[in-house]
Design a protein around this motif. Structure first.
Motif, short mmCIF file in Angstrom:
data_model
loop_
_atom_site.label_atom_id
_atom_site.label_comp_id
_atom_site.label_asym_id
_atom_site.label_seq_id
_atom_site.Cartn_x
_atom_site.Cartn_y
_atom_site.Cartn_z
N ARG A 72 0.83 -1.21 0.00
CA ARG A 72 0.00 0.00 0.00
C ARG A 72 0.87 1.26 0.00
N GLN A 73 1.93 1.25 0.82
CA GLN A 73 2.81 2.42 0.89
C GLN A 73 3.57 2.59 -0.43
N ARG A 74 4.01 1.48 -1.01
CA ARG A 74 4.70 1.56 -2.30
C ARG A 74 3.79 2.16 -3.37
N ALA A 75 2.55 1.70 -3.41
CA ALA A 75 1.60 2.22 -4.40
C ALA A 75 1.34 3.70 -4.17
N LEU A 76 1.18 4.10 -2.92
CA LEU A 76 0.95 5.50 -2.60
C LEU A 76 2.14 6.36 -3.02
N ASP A 77 3.36 5.88 -2.74
CA ASP A 77 4.57 6.61 -3.14
C ASP A 77 4.68 6.72 -4.65
N MET A 86 13.34 2.79 -6.47
CA MET A 86 14.61 2.34 -5.90
C MET A 86 15.16 3.32 -4.89
N SER A 87 14.83 4.61 -5.01
CA SER A 87 15.34 5.60 -4.08
C SER A 87 14.57 5.58 -2.76
N LEU A 88 13.48 4.85 -2.70
CA LEU A 88 12.68 4.74 -1.48
C LEU A 88 12.77 3.36 -0.85
N ARG A 89 13.15 2.38 -1.64
CA ARG A 89 13.07 0.99 -1.24
C ARG A 89 13.86 0.69 0.03
N LEU A 90 15.09 1.20 0.12
CA LEU A 90 15.95 0.89 1.27
C LEU A 90 16.36 2.13 2.05
N TYR A 91 15.59 3.22 1.90
CA TYR A 91 15.98 4.43 2.62
C TYR A 91 15.87 4.21 4.13
#
Length: 348
Positions: A72-77, A86-91
């Motif tokens: 859900r968070q990935r879709a929202l982002d 990729m810039s959010l995946r492991l931040y």
């Protein structure tokens, strides 16, 4: 020199392409320089690594947990932020704070960022005027990988949602990487092909090719020795074994195995009924897991992949897209295995 490495995973033991590259570079430099590593991991902690070898080396590693992002968070982002996934995946805010604290407390001569997923945690440091020189080690030209994923998936109506995702990521990554190449002091590429792809986004980038390699003392098999390890005694004698290895939640690897199992392997079975395919690597999700069946074994993560190379007859690399250099290809070649590959598998 004092060097600080920021890595997307703990590089020891090296069990993926990125970790193998990072570990090789760190071990080589640690012979003459003092290395500290800040890494992402499933849990936080500190450890001292003492890799075996002819040079007594100690490497201090501090690891930080990766915050969990659900679907859900990935879709929202994806719909509310104009930056690549990729810039959010492991931040990790904790890792970002640790990087800045380390630089303020110690006089590092160089900061090296391993792979694009590590970049967001170092972004604040990169933007500062007063900082040590920063090197970005590019595992891939990521925008090019997503462009190729789009061009592959768009051919099949059942893959149009994946193609749409890749299209959006291709454009976002092109912009993000262009900023990155200009912001750092130097970029190391794994091959001349990748160097050209990087320069296509930033013609004035300072790009140096540092080829990837594998430990040929470890990945060496004497084909005259018939002993096997307990792991592989389960393989029936006389059967022909085909091997593929890799991180199995990586989209190019998933696509390669889906395509191979659907389009290629049935024809092989018709010609050679006693052949068996081994898909070896960590994190096989349900998509890869469903490929298991008669003639196909999906192992998941194994402690050591060398026994599988030892007993295989052929290594396959049916990549339809990708980037960088496939270190599994170098491992297979180092072991003296015949390799059957697509042109994309051999690139770089």
């Amino acid at each position: 020199m004092r060097m600080l490495f920021v890595t997307p995973q703990i590089p020891f033991p090296p069990r993926s392409g990125g970790a193998i590259r990072s570990a090789s570079i760190i071990l080589h430099l640690a012979r003459e320089h003092r290395i500290n590593v800040l890494a992402l991991s499933s849990g936080a902690g500190r450890q001292t690594v003492r890799p075996s070898g002819e040079h007594p080396i100690e490497i201090e590693i501090e690891s930080f947990s990766v915050p969990h992002r659900n679907l859900r968070q990935r879709a929202l982002d994806l719909f509310t932020k104009n930056v690549p996934d990729m810039s959010l995946r492991l931040y990790s805010p904790a890792l970002a704070s640790a990087v800045e604290a380390a630089v303020s407390e110690e006089s590092y001569d160089i900061i090296q960022i391993e792979g694009l997923e590590s970049v967001p945690s170092v972004a604040r440091l990169i933007s500062k005027k007063q900082r040590p020189p920063v090197i970005y080690d590019a595992f891939n030209a990521e925008y090019q990988l997503q462009k190729r994923a789009f061009m592959t998936d768009v051919r099949s109506p059942s893959r149009w949602m994946a193609a749409l995702y890749s299209l959006s990521q291709w454009r976002r990554l092109a912009s993000y990487e262009q900023w990155l190449y200009r912001a750092v002091d130097a970029v190391t590429a794994v091959s001349d092909d990748d160097r050209k792809a990087i320069l296509a986004r930033s013609a004035n980038a300072n790009v140096i090719v540092v080829p990837s390699g594998v430990d040929t003392d470890t990945y060496f098999i004497d084909r005259g020795v018939t002993e096997t390890t307990p792991d592989v005694r389960l393989w029936p004698a006389g059967r022909k074994n085909i091997l593929f290895t890799g991180t199995m939640d990586y989209r190019p690897n998933i696509d390669a195995m889906q395509w191979f199992c659907k389009e290629i392997f049935p024809a092989v079975l018709r010609r050679t009924p006693d052949v068996h395919l081994w898909i070896v690597g960590r994190d096989p999700g349900s998509t890869v897991g469903r490929l298991a069946g008669p003639g196909i074994t999906v192992t998941g993560e194994v402690e050591d992949d060398l026994p599988y190379f030892r007993q295989a007859d052929v290594f396959v690399l049916p990549m339809r897209y990708g980037g960088g250099v496939r270190l599994k290809l170098l491992q297979a070649m180092s072991c003296g295995l015949p390799v059957v590959s697509t042109p994309a598998g051999l690139e770089g």
